[in-house]
Design an enzyme around this catalytic site. Structure first.
Site, PDB file in Angstrom:
ATOM      1  N   ASP A 111       8.405 -13.576   5.107  1.00  0.00           N
ATOM      2  CA  ASP A 111       8.210 -15.005   4.943  1.00  0.00           C
ATOM      3  C   ASP A 111       7.463 -15.585   6.132  1.00  0.00           C
ATOM      4  O   ASP A 111       7.850 -15.385   7.274  1.00  0.00           O
ATOM      5  CB  ASP A 111       9.595 -15.660   4.845  1.00  0.00           C
ATOM      6  CG  ASP A 111       9.474 -17.077   4.369  1.00  0.00           C
ATOM      7  OD1 ASP A 111       8.682 -17.797   4.983  1.00  0.00           O
ATOM      8  OD2 ASP A 111      10.169 -17.428   3.417  1.00  0.00           O
ATOM      9  N   HIS A 166       5.488 -22.523  -9.735  1.00  0.00           N
ATOM     10  CA  HIS A 166       5.916 -23.861 -10.172  1.00  0.00           C
ATOM     11  C   HIS A 166       6.021 -24.829  -8.998  1.00  0.00           C
ATOM     12  O   HIS A 166       6.100 -26.034  -9.180  1.00  0.00           O
ATOM     13  CB  HIS A 166       7.266 -23.771 -10.912  1.00  0.00           C
ATOM     14  CG  HIS A 166       8.367 -23.220 -10.067  1.00  0.00           C
ATOM     15  ND1 HIS A 166       8.753 -21.906 -10.121  1.00  0.00           N
ATOM     16  CD2 HIS A 166       9.151 -23.794  -9.142  1.00  0.00           C
ATOM     17  CE1 HIS A 166       9.735 -21.700  -9.256  1.00  0.00           C
ATOM     18  NE2 HIS A 166       9.995 -22.834  -8.655  1.00  0.00           N
TER      19      HIS A 166
HETATM   20  C1  LIG Z   1      11.194 -20.309  -4.227  1.00  0.00           C
HETATM   21  S1  LIG Z   1      10.947 -19.149  -2.963  1.00  0.00           S
HETATM   22  C2  LIG Z   1      10.669 -17.714  -3.952  1.00  0.00           C
HETATM   23  C3  LIG Z   1      11.162 -16.512  -3.250  1.00  0.00           C
HETATM   24  C4  LIG Z   1      11.069 -15.195  -4.018  1.00  0.00           C
HETATM   25  N1  LIG Z   1       9.721 -14.909  -4.501  1.00  0.00           N
HETATM   26  C5  LIG Z   1      12.108 -15.061  -5.139  1.00  0.00           C
HETATM   27  O1  LIG Z   1      11.759 -14.637  -6.216  1.00  0.00           O
HETATM   28  O2  LIG Z   1      13.264 -15.347  -4.904  1.00  0.00           O
HETATM   29  C6  LIG Z   1       9.307 -19.515  -2.351  1.00  0.00           C
HETATM   30  C7  LIG Z   1       8.905 -18.650  -1.156  1.00  0.00           C
HETATM   31  O3  LIG Z   1       7.516 -18.857  -0.839  1.00  0.00           O
HETATM   32  C8  LIG Z   1       7.359 -18.869   0.575  1.00  0.00           C
HETATM   33  N2  LIG Z   1       6.113 -19.580   0.940  1.00  0.00           N
HETATM   34  C9  LIG Z   1       5.910 -20.903   0.939  1.00  0.00           C
HETATM   35  N3  LIG Z   1       4.649 -21.188   1.308  1.00  0.00           N
HETATM   36  C10 LIG Z   1       4.031 -19.996   1.566  1.00  0.00           C
HETATM   37  C11 LIG Z   1       2.717 -19.627   1.980  1.00  0.00           C
HETATM   38  N4  LIG Z   1       1.781 -20.557   2.181  1.00  0.00           N
HETATM   39  N5  LIG Z   1       2.437 -18.315   2.121  1.00  0.00           N
HETATM   40  C12 LIG Z   1       3.388 -17.382   1.894  1.00  0.00           C
HETATM   41  N6  LIG Z   1       4.650 -17.661   1.488  1.00  0.00           N
HETATM   42  C13 LIG Z   1       4.968 -18.961   1.321  1.00  0.00           C
HETATM   43  C14 LIG Z   1       8.609 -19.596   1.014  1.00  0.00           C
HETATM   44  O4  LIG Z   1       8.884 -19.405   2.363  1.00  0.00           O
HETATM   45  C15 LIG Z   1       9.671 -18.983   0.088  1.00  0.00           C
HETATM   46  O5  LIG Z   1      10.166 -17.813   0.638  1.00  0.00           O
END
Ligand SMILES: C[S@@+](CC[C@H](N)C(=O)[O-])C[C@H]1O[C@@H](n2cnc3c(N)ncnc32)[C@H](O)[C@@H]1O
Length: 366
Positions: free
Chosen positions: A232, A272
């Site tokens: 992350d 989403h």
């Molecule tokens: C709702 S969570 C989904 C986590 C995981 N994919 C799951 O299925 O449980 C969204 C994730 O996207 C990461 N994230 C947000 N912005 C990001 C970026 N610009 N680049 C990479 N990761 C990002 C967040 O830190 C978080 O861990």
């Protein structure tokens, strides 16, 4: 005189108001019941919240999966004078399929059992019970005063002039911070929001692998983009953001700038959160990270496809859309919305492979 009589006995030119269908008595009586249901249905999640605060699912689980009302009063250390009220709370939760009960007993002998929904609300070590992650942090966050105040302010937000794409979500408008920033206002609530976001979906990757084995067969390498773990971007400190345990390589970074190359890239419960334009940018980076379709290149998206299911499952998709409207600039998408984004990002084809409850797995091909 009833409206239908008026229309038959005289023949004035119909005015717009006369075209409004006036409900029959039967329809009116039904509408009254439905209006009560819609107006008061907020009591169900609040009763659910109360059951979690009292730890009723955990108490029933610890009692071997079933409890009578007197058992619950004892195990929860509630005053016995509250027994009739707990019974009414449980009746609402049973009628909402959150718990189940034996049907043919006297009131005090009713046996309450865990139903699949309450099974997801049993607390355990590290929040995991029998291989399932407890969803209590998500329910408590989603029914917290922060979320209730947000939706209470929705009319104000909707009447506030703003250019499209909007820059302030209803949550930010109500609280001055995004949900990720709640910790600055209220550290305990901040932890709950963080935990709630981590656990809000019961389908861990193990479930996806079991249900969609074929999708991952022959995939030599996979980037789990936004996997949330140690890769992350917000959680990995400045160590060049790379670490490997020999099988998994954790790479920190911003998916808008770079997605680590692999045969397939997975975006699970990610899209989403983002606007259509941002989704196109993320997918364009994913496309750079994968080989051609002939070489097995694909993007694997796990997310809601609105309309892929019907009945209460469709209702959960639509509620999830309004829920993300409160807290993000993203949305839940139907198949046409997804297709538009795929084509704009330069992909050629896609296949909705499998329903995973209210979500779908979509393979997107370059
Ligand atoms: C709702 S969570 C989904 C986590 C995981 N994919 C799951 O299925 O449980 C969204 C994730 O996207 C990461 N994230 C947000 N912005 C990001 C970026 N610009 N680049 C990479 N990761 C990002 C967040 O830190 C978080 O861990």
């Amino acid at each position: 005189m009833a409206a239908s009589d008026q229309q038959q006995s005289s023949s004035p030119a119909p005015t717009p108001t006369m075209l409004v269908p006036i409900p029959t008595d039967e329809e009116m009586l039904q509408a009254q019941a439905h209006l009560w249901r819609h107006t008061l249905s907020y009591l169900t999640p609040m009763a659910l919240r109360c059951a979690i605060n009292l730890r009723i699912p955990t108490a029933i689980h610890r009692a071997g999966g079933q409890s009578t009302l007197p058992d619950l009063i004892t195990s929860l250390s509630l005053p016995s004078s509250k027994l009739p009220f707990l019974r009414r709370l449980m009746r609402l939760l049973v009628s909402s399929n959150i718990f189940s009960q034996s049907s043919d007993s006297e009131e005090d002998e009713i046996v309450y059992r865990l139903a699949p929904i309450s099974f997801l609300l049993v607390d355990g070590d590290n929040n995991v019970v029998d291989g399932h992650i407890s969803q209590t942090p998500h329910v408590l966050a989603a029914t917290s005063r922060y979320c209730l105040d947000t939706v209470s302010g929705l009319a104000t937000w909707l009447t506030t002039e703003e250019e499209f794409p909007i820059s302030t979500t209803p949550f930010e408008s109500a609280h001055g911070v995004a949900p990720e920033g709640v910790g600055r206002l209220d550290p305990e609530m901040g932890r709950l929001f963080e935990e709630g976001l981590r656990v809000y979906d019961a389908s861990g990757f193990a479930v996806v692998l079991r249900e969609c084995r074929g999708v991952f067969e022959g995939v030599g390498s996979l980037t789990d983009c936004g996997g949330g773990g140690e890769g992350d971007r917000r959680r990995v400190p400045g160590d060049q953001g790379r670490r490997s345990d020999g099988v998994v390589e954790y790479v920190a970074g911003d998916m808008f700038e770079f997605v680590p190359p692999a045969q397939a890239v997975m975006l699970k419960l990610m899209m989403h959160h983002w606007s259509d334009d941002d989704c196109v940018k993320i997918l364009a980076q994913c496309k750079k990270a994968i080989p051609t379709r002939e070489e097995g290149g694909k993007v694997i998206i796990i997310d809601i496809v609105v309309g892929s299911v019907s009945g209460p499952m469709l209702e959960s998709q639509i509620l999830m859309d309004v829920a993300v409207m409160m807290v993000t600039k993203g949305r839940q998408r139907d198949e046409n919305d997804w297709r538009d984004i795929f084509m704009k990002a330069g992909f050629n084809d896609y296949k909705i492979v499998k329903k995973l409850g209210p979500r779908c797995l979509i393979e997107v091909y370059p």
